[in-house]
Design a protein around this motif. Structure first.
Motif, mmCIF file in Angstrom:
data_model
loop_
_atom_site.group_PDB
_atom_site.id
_atom_site.type_symbol
_atom_site.label_atom_id
_atom_site.label_comp_id
_atom_site.label_asym_id
_atom_site.label_seq_id
_atom_site.Cartn_x
_atom_site.Cartn_y
_atom_site.Cartn_z
ATOM 1 N N PRO A 38 2.657 -11.594 4.003
ATOM 2 C CA PRO A 38 3.050 -10.355 4.684
ATOM 3 C C PRO A 38 1.920 -9.793 5.535
ATOM 4 O O PRO A 38 0.744 -10.018 5.264
ATOM 5 C CB PRO A 38 3.398 -9.412 3.529
ATOM 6 C CG PRO A 38 2.678 -9.956 2.350
ATOM 7 C CD PRO A 38 2.617 -11.433 2.541
ATOM 8 N N VAL A 39 2.319 -9.056 6.567
ATOM 9 C CA VAL A 39 1.373 -8.481 7.526
ATOM 10 C C VAL A 39 1.560 -6.969 7.568
ATOM 11 O O VAL A 39 2.692 -6.469 7.644
ATOM 12 C CB VAL A 39 1.592 -9.053 8.940
ATOM 13 C CG1 VAL A 39 0.650 -8.403 9.947
ATOM 14 C CG2 VAL A 39 1.422 -10.571 8.937
ATOM 15 N N ALA A 40 0.463 -6.235 7.513
ATOM 16 C CA ALA A 40 0.470 -4.786 7.709
ATOM 17 C C ALA A 40 -0.324 -4.470 8.972
ATOM 18 O O ALA A 40 -1.250 -5.201 9.333
ATOM 19 C CB ALA A 40 -0.139 -4.068 6.506
ATOM 20 N N GLU A 41 0.020 -3.379 9.641
ATOM 21 C CA GLU A 41 -0.555 -3.063 10.943
ATOM 22 C C GLU A 41 -1.416 -1.800 10.904
ATOM 23 O O GLU A 41 -1.001 -0.775 10.381
ATOM 24 C CB GLU A 41 0.557 -2.818 11.964
ATOM 25 C CG GLU A 41 1.548 -3.946 12.127
ATOM 26 C CD GLU A 41 2.742 -3.527 12.964
ATOM 27 O OE1 GLU A 41 3.107 -4.285 13.865
ATOM 28 O OE2 GLU A 41 3.300 -2.431 12.705
ATOM 29 N N THR A 42 -2.601 -1.872 11.493
ATOM 30 C CA THR A 42 -3.383 -0.671 11.729
ATOM 31 C C THR A 42 -2.844 0.016 12.985
ATOM 32 O O THR A 42 -1.975 -0.512 13.686
ATOM 33 C CB THR A 42 -4.867 -0.999 11.941
ATOM 34 O OG1 THR A 42 -5.025 -1.671 13.211
ATOM 35 C CG2 THR A 42 -5.405 -1.885 10.825
ATOM 36 N N GLY A 64 0.766 5.054 6.530
ATOM 37 C CA GLY A 64 1.411 3.769 6.311
ATOM 38 C C GLY A 64 2.813 3.861 5.755
ATOM 39 O O GLY A 64 3.245 4.888 5.234
ATOM 40 N N SER A 65 3.536 2.738 5.851
ATOM 41 C CA SER A 65 4.872 2.637 5.283
ATOM 42 C C SER A 65 4.766 2.402 3.779
ATOM 43 O O SER A 65 3.736 1.925 3.270
ATOM 44 C CB SER A 65 5.635 1.476 5.928
ATOM 45 O OG SER A 65 5.146 0.230 5.452
ATOM 46 N N SER A 66 5.834 2.690 3.070
ATOM 47 C CA SER A 66 5.833 2.458 1.624
ATOM 48 C C SER A 66 5.714 0.970 1.322
ATOM 49 O O SER A 66 5.054 0.576 0.350
ATOM 50 C CB SER A 66 7.118 3.014 1.007
ATOM 51 O OG SER A 66 8.271 2.445 1.617
ATOM 52 N N ALA A 67 6.308 0.114 2.155
ATOM 53 C CA ALA A 67 6.262 -1.331 1.919
ATOM 54 C C ALA A 67 4.847 -1.868 2.073
ATOM 55 O O ALA A 67 4.341 -2.623 1.226
ATOM 56 C CB ALA A 67 7.205 -2.046 2.884
ATOM 57 N N ALA A 68 4.165 -1.493 3.165
ATOM 58 C CA ALA A 68 2.812 -2.001 3.411
ATOM 59 C C ALA A 68 1.822 -1.477 2.377
ATOM 60 O O ALA A 68 0.976 -2.225 1.869
ATOM 61 C CB ALA A 68 2.358 -1.616 4.816
ATOM 62 N N HIS A 202 2.567 5.845 14.417
ATOM 63 C CA HIS A 202 2.070 4.680 13.677
ATOM 64 C C HIS A 202 3.027 4.320 12.543
ATOM 65 O O HIS A 202 3.341 3.151 12.309
ATOM 66 C CB HIS A 202 0.678 4.984 13.121
ATOM 67 C CG HIS A 202 0.071 3.860 12.360
ATOM 68 N ND1 HIS A 202 -0.670 4.055 11.212
ATOM 69 C CD2 HIS A 202 0.079 2.521 12.573
ATOM 70 C CE1 HIS A 202 -1.086 2.882 10.757
ATOM 71 N NE2 HIS A 202 -0.651 1.936 11.562
ATOM 72 N N LYS A 203 3.520 5.324 11.875
ATOM 73 C CA LYS A 203 4.414 5.079 10.744
ATOM 74 C C LYS A 203 5.839 4.776 11.197
ATOM 75 O O LYS A 203 6.496 3.882 10.641
ATOM 76 C CB LYS A 203 4.425 6.296 9.815
ATOM 77 C CG LYS A 203 5.398 6.152 8.650
ATOM 78 C CD LYS A 203 5.383 7.379 7.755
ATOM 79 C CE LYS A 203 4.124 7.451 6.937
ATOM 80 N NZ LYS A 203 4.167 8.532 5.916
ATOM 81 N N LEU A 204 6.334 5.475 12.212
ATOM 82 C CA LEU A 204 7.777 5.481 12.470
ATOM 83 C C LEU A 204 8.233 4.738 13.723
ATOM 84 O O LEU A 204 9.404 4.369 13.816
ATOM 85 C CB LEU A 204 8.272 6.928 12.547
ATOM 86 C CG LEU A 204 8.123 7.742 11.257
ATOM 87 C CD1 LEU A 204 8.453 9.208 11.517
ATOM 88 C CD2 LEU A 204 9.019 7.181 10.161
#
Length: 239
Positions: A38-42, A64-68, A202-204
């Protein structure tokens, strides 16, 4: 780095602005898809993967998102790619909390590659990802993105709820972002700087393609949206 990845059960990639500077969007997508990581984004790396890419867990950190953020808390190996891992990304070093968690960094700057005691790989994001993919031939993460699909589905449901129009006099930031995103064309570019809105974006904001997210965050340049919007338009995209 190869040994670290092969010994990890739940690794996580953190995509920073260096991926975009490198033009490594395709290399990142190929690496994530092939290894199932999985990849999370700054903030700086947002848009390297389209929002509905199966390995994209969304934004990470304070905004951040809850998933990341859940993936970050559970990760036994965190690999930063072209990111400075600043406080907003790491939650002031509290986000990566799994016992025995290890950290590695791919960065062209030696200082950033070694930050937080990371195992450093000094090099261009795209070149390193291509080399790693070749050396990891046939390997996939045991607890990859597809096994964590529920977390992404839950986050997408939360996004839909937060951004849906509500019957009240003044809309929330989330509702405005949702309305703009739903009406924006495929070639649109969101441009923003300063204040609290970059964090909300960033979040949405959901990136449909690389290059459609142009948010100046580090210097909080008020008024940048005008110059940034004109620059985006001159570059061939409609802001």
């Amino acid at each position: 780095m190869v040994r670290l990845l092969k010994s990890a059960r739940s690794p996580l990639l953190i995509c920073g602005g260096g991926v975009l500077y490198s033009g490594a969007e395709a290399a990142l997508a190929a690496f994530a898809e092939t290894t199932d990581i999985p990849v999370a984004e700054t903030q700086g790396g947002k848009g390297a993967l389209r929002w509905n890419h199966p390995c994209n867990f969304g934004s990470i950190g304070v905004t951040g998102s809850s998933a990341a953020n859940a993936a970050a808390a559970a990760a036994d190996l965190v690999v930063g790619i072209g990111t400075r891992l600043q406080d907003f990304t790491t939650g002031s070093r509290t986000l990566f909390s799994a016992p025995g968690r290890r950290l590695a960094q791919i960065n062209v700057a030696a200082y950033d590659a070694t930050k937080h005691g990371a195992v450093p790989v000094v090099g261009d994001a795209g070149a390193v990802l291509e080399s790693l993919l070749e050396r990891l031939s046939g390997w996939r993460a045991p607890e990859g993105a597809r096994t964590q699909a529920t977390a992404v589905a839950e986050w997408n449901a939360a996004w839909e709820k937060a951004t849906a129009p509500a019957e009240k006099s003044l809309p929330s930031d989330a509702e405005v972002i949702g309305a703009v995103w739903r009406s924006a064309g495929e070639n649109s570019v969101v441009v923003c700087a300063a204040g609290g809105l970059p964090g909300e974006l960033h979040k949405l904001w959901r990136c449909r393609r690389a290059g459609d997210y142009h948010v100046e965050y580090g210097y909080s340049c008020m008024g940048y949206e005008i110059a940034g919007g004109l620059g985006s338009e001159d570059g061939g995209a409609a802001p």
